[in-house]
Design an enzyme around this catalytic site. Structure first.
Site, PDB file in Angstrom:
ATOM      1  N   HIS A 179       0.838  -1.204   0.000  1.00  0.00           N
ATOM      2  CA  HIS A 179       0.000   0.000   0.000  1.00  0.00           C
ATOM      3  C   HIS A 179       0.871   1.252   0.000  1.00  0.00           C
ATOM      4  O   HIS A 179       0.674   2.185  -0.785  1.00  0.00           O
ATOM      5  CB  HIS A 179      -0.896  -0.018   1.248  1.00  0.00           C
ATOM      6  CG  HIS A 179      -1.781   1.187   1.360  1.00  0.00           C
ATOM      7  ND1 HIS A 179      -1.412   2.319   2.042  1.00  0.00           N
ATOM      8  CD2 HIS A 179      -3.004   1.443   0.847  1.00  0.00           C
ATOM      9  CE1 HIS A 179      -2.382   3.211   1.961  1.00  0.00           C
ATOM     10  NE2 HIS A 179      -3.361   2.707   1.236  1.00  0.00           N
ATOM     11  N   CYS A 195      -0.758  -5.165 -15.955  1.00  0.00           N
ATOM     12  CA  CYS A 195      -1.038  -4.090 -14.999  1.00  0.00           C
ATOM     13  C   CYS A 195      -0.320  -4.326 -13.687  1.00  0.00           C
ATOM     14  O   CYS A 195      -0.521  -3.604 -12.721  1.00  0.00           O
ATOM     15  CB  CYS A 195      -2.533  -3.902 -14.802  1.00  0.00           C
ATOM     16  SG  CYS A 195      -3.368  -5.383 -14.228  1.00  0.00           S
TER      17      CYS A 195
HETATM   18  C1  PEP Z   1      -1.045  -7.939  -9.690  1.00  0.00           C
HETATM   19  O1  PEP Z   1      -1.248  -8.933  -8.998  1.00  0.00           O
HETATM   20  O2  PEP Z   1      -0.069  -7.812 -10.460  1.00  0.00           O
HETATM   21  C2  PEP Z   1      -1.962  -6.797  -9.598  1.00  0.00           C
HETATM   22  C3  PEP Z   1      -1.858  -5.785 -10.434  1.00  0.00           C
HETATM   23  O3  PEP Z   1      -2.894  -6.809  -8.608  1.00  0.00           O
HETATM   24  P1  PEP Z   1      -2.588  -6.481  -7.069  1.00  0.00           P
HETATM   25  O4  PEP Z   1      -1.183  -5.945  -6.978  1.00  0.00           O
HETATM   26  O5  PEP Z   1      -3.585  -5.460  -6.644  1.00  0.00           O
HETATM   27  O6  PEP Z   1      -2.773  -7.808  -6.439  1.00  0.00           O
END
Ligand code: PEP
Ligand code: MG
Length: 749
Positions: free
Chosen positions: A391, A700
């Site tokens: 975070h 992403c």
């Molecule tokens: C990921 O797992 O790469 C992602 C973008 O989701 P998060 O970091 O929110 O789990």
């Protein structure tokens, strides 16, 4: 008279010409080189709305409930419509155009900028009075002036005034019209050191128009001048890849690559630097305090484009002995770039957040959504725990706030009030204050940016996790949002979804989501915004009100999260889907839906059925799945058969699940490798399958911001890459480089 010439304007004319106009008038009067121009006064705006009798209609149209997002959007559109479609009285039009004709015999290309007059608004940027148009011709001038007027009624400006209890009627706006300087070189100058106030001028310079320096799309040269001895003490020449220039055909501002021979060439000679400092000193003398100045040079002439007082000088600054920072105190991961110095504020309980003021460094175990307001005030963030996807790391990057995470014992070692410097690139925290200015200086924050970007076939998007970062994210010029996380919108209520619904009702829960997503969708419209349904692990939910009902799990990362929880609690999940339906009804057709942590076609089918149940048209809307588990990567063909439009690699999770390396476990952090051949293999196979099925692919996860990964993905044929805000510009250039290389290779073959 509808306009006043800059040479006739003084500081106490601020009510008539606004802050920007008054400052340029003062500089002109002091004999400083300011491009000639005039101000369309606040009185002109006032007589326009009154003489045309649109004032009551206009103010009625924007008198809305600020919490009603649909009404706000309608109000902005209505105000713009009224202003743009009302004929300007002939005498005002005449006056503006004949003043323009007097500038350079009517040949000038001008800059048109709004100039805030509202002294009662502490932050004019919130009042929306920030519109800027460059390279405007005679033909477009009146329209651009009206658009500056309309900027008084953006949704944000309306919202802000309604919230603060200001009357829309009481706010005026002036517009500065100034001859454009076709700059060969330009930049910014602090006439004194921005943090210590020392008698040292600091200049940043790059090729072309100043937009590239101001928007941060180029690393400029940096020069330090000792004003007491008049010597150039430090010269650091950057590799300046891009420049902003005026397109001779369209007249618009465009970004171009800097010719090879000029990239590493020094922009300013010693002589030019000293000329610039001499002018800077006159500006400082005129105002009686250190200034931050925007300047431009053409044909050897220097122009002052803007000047404002430096607000970051800390009177109490204590430098360590040699001016450099002292011993390293703690070390962690550089999670958000930039250098920040200031007093440490150790926060171990939420009720201590009040002690964090502007410019302080927050030191805490791990940040939570409750800390975001304090994180916005702080100059830097240091946490004991967390990795690059924690975070603290994600939010700091979005706020543009330097951060070091995972520093293990920072909350023990660092003391309240201790002056420290953190380096968000190197991951170091040292004693004392640095002489290097923080990246988060008011120059970058205060100035509107003009997004100009390289054209690429592979789209480059941006990740957003807090709606407050939307404006900053949109200013990168990204092609859209590749991942909008919704967790923050819910976690920041400090209640689990179930508790929130029990306390406030289903509609309020839907509204909470609608208003968070809407903020981003609005900022990016019509660029697409891919919104992910809720994906928080139970250990995060447990910290909230209602969290005692969460199941206890040995490894929450392998547990009840993402689509698994959603499908198991369809009655809660459906409210998320209803929020999408509402957004589409409001006209946000740029919103896309993405499901996290799916494993197989069955997960996707169930999610699709629930979409249909709430009335979402799965044929009409764009929706897809994240590829975060090896199972999903290997079954992407079956996911395609269920109708997904896109698949997006969540490499944070895909890496942890492929390598069995918990992404939150510091003991194995050195084994967390998104470029591991096994991870790349899964991605490559999935991209190939998606191409066969005409499904778009994207990344992403954090790795989308890494050049090596970008290289690999573009070569493999990914459709889009979504990066962190601070990495978008580099990724755009990297993508372009790889694409050009591929084209060259294919021609040569
Ligand atoms: C990921 O797992 O790469 C992602 C973008 O989701 P998060 O970091 O929110 O789990
Ligand atoms: Mg994930």
């Amino acid at each position: 008279m509808a306009v006043r010439w800059l040479e006739d304007v003084r500081a106490d004319d601020i009510d008539s010409v606004g802050g920007k106009g008054a400052s340029l008038g003062e500089l002109t009067d002091a004999g400083l080189p300011v491009p000639p121009g005039f101000v369309v006064t606040a009185g002109t705006y006032r007589s326009f709305i009154e003489d045309a009798n649109i004032d009551d209609e206009l103010f009625d149209a924007v008198e809305v409930d600020p919490e009603d997002s649909g009404a706000l959007a309608d109000a902005e559109a209505a105000a713009k419509d009224i202003i743009l479609n009302t004929e300007l009285p002939e005498h005002i039009r005449e006056n503006i155009l004949s003043s323009y004709d007097d500038l350079d015999d009517g040949q000038a290309s001008v800059a048109v900028r709004s100039s805030a007059t509202a002294e009662d608004l502490p932050d004019a940027s919130f009042a929306g009075q920030q519109e800027t148009f460059l390279n405007v011709t005679r033909e477009d001038l009146v329209d651009r002036v009206k658009r500056c007027w309309a900027s008084l009624f953006t949704q944000r400006a309306i919202y802000y005034r309604e919230e603060q209890g200001f009357e829309h009627r009481d706010v005026d706006i002036a517009v500065v019209v100034q001859k454009m300087v076709d700059a060969e070189k330009s930049g910014v100058m602090f006439t004194s050191h921005p943090s210590t106030g020392a008698h040292e001028a600091i200049i940043e310079a790059a090729w072309g128009l100043g937009e590239a320096v101001v928007s941060g799309s180029v690393s400029p040269d940096n020069y330090h001048v000792d004003r007491d001895t008049g010597t150039v003490e430090e010269v650091s020449v950057a590799d300046k890849k891009v420049m902003c220039v005026r397109d001779p055909e369209t007249g618009e501002t465009v970004e171009r690559e800097v010719p090879e021979e000029k990239r590493e060439q020094r922009v300013l000679s010693d002589e030019e630097i000293l000329d610039l400092v001499a002018i800077g000193e006159r500006v400082e003398d005129h105002y009686g305090e250190p200034q931050d100045v925007e300047w431009a040079m053409t044909d050897g002439d220097i122009y002052m484009l803007q000047s404002r007082p430096i607000t970051t000088i800390d009177e109490d600054t204590e430098m360590t002995e040699n001016g450099d920072t002292g011993d390293e105190l703690v070390h962690g991961l550089g999670a958000s770039p930039g250098i920040a110095s200031g007093p440490a504020r150790v926060v171990t309980k939420l009720d201590q957040l009040d002690k964090v003021g502007e410019g302080d460094i927050i030191v805490t175990k791990m940040t939570t959504p409750d800390m975001v307001p304090a994180m916005k005030r702080g100059a830097g963030i240091i946490t004991d725990e967390g990795g690059m996807t924690s975070h603290a790391a994600i939010v700091s990057r979005e706020l543009g706030c330097p951060a070091v995470v995972g520093a293990t014992n920072a909350t023990d070692v660092l003391q309240d009030d201790q002056i420290i410097t953190l380096d968000g690139d190197r991951g170091t925290v040292t004693e004392g204050r640095t002489q290097e200015e923080s990246e988060r200086n008011p120059i970058e924050e205060a100035r509107p940016t003009t997004p100009v970007k390289p054209m690429t076939a592979t789209e480059v998007k941006v990740n957003v996790s807090i709606p407050e970062a939307a404006e900053r994210a949109a200013a990168t010029g990204a092609d859209g949002v590749g991942l909008l996380r919704t967790e923050h919108m819910i976690l920041s209520t400090n209640k689990t979804p179930e508790r929130y619904i029990a306390d406030h009702g289903e509609d309020a829960y839907v509204d909470e989501l609608v208003s968070g997503v809407r903020e981003v969708a609005e900022e990016f419209y019509p660029r697409p915004v891919r919104v992910r349904t809720l994906d928080a692990p139970t250990d995060e939910f447990r910290q909230l009100e209602g969290g005692s009902d969460e199941p206890h799990e040995h490894n929450p990362m392998l547990g009840y999260r993402g689509i698994r929880r959603s499908l198991d609690r369809p009655e809660v999940f459906k409210h998320e889907l209803e929020a999408f339906k509402e957004l589409y009804e409001m006209g946000y057709d740029n919103v896309e839906i993405m499901f996290p942590l799916v494993n197989d076609a069955d997960d996707v089918r169930q999610a699709r059925e629930l979409m249909t149940e709430v009335g979402l048209d799965t044929e009409k809307r764009t929706w897809g799945a994240m590829i975060e588990t090896p199972a999903a990567a290997l079954s992407v063909g079956e996911l395609a058969a269920e109708g997904i439009d896109f698949a997006s690699f969540g490499t944070n999770d895909l890496t942890q699940y492929t390598l069995a390396v918990d992404r939150n476990n510091g003991n194995v952090a050195d084994r967390f490798d998104e470029l591991h051949p096994a991870v790349l293999d899964l991605i490559e196979t999935a991209i190939e399958t998606c191409r066969e099925h005409d499904v778009a692919t994207s990344i992403c996860g954090q790795a989308g911001s890494k050049p090596e990964m970008v290289n690999f993905l573009v070569e493999t044929g990914i459709s889009s890459i979504s990066a962190n805000i601070d990495a978008v510009r580099d990724v755009q250039h990297e993508v372009k480089r790889v694409e050009q290389r591929l084209i060259l290779d294919s021609v040569r073959d």
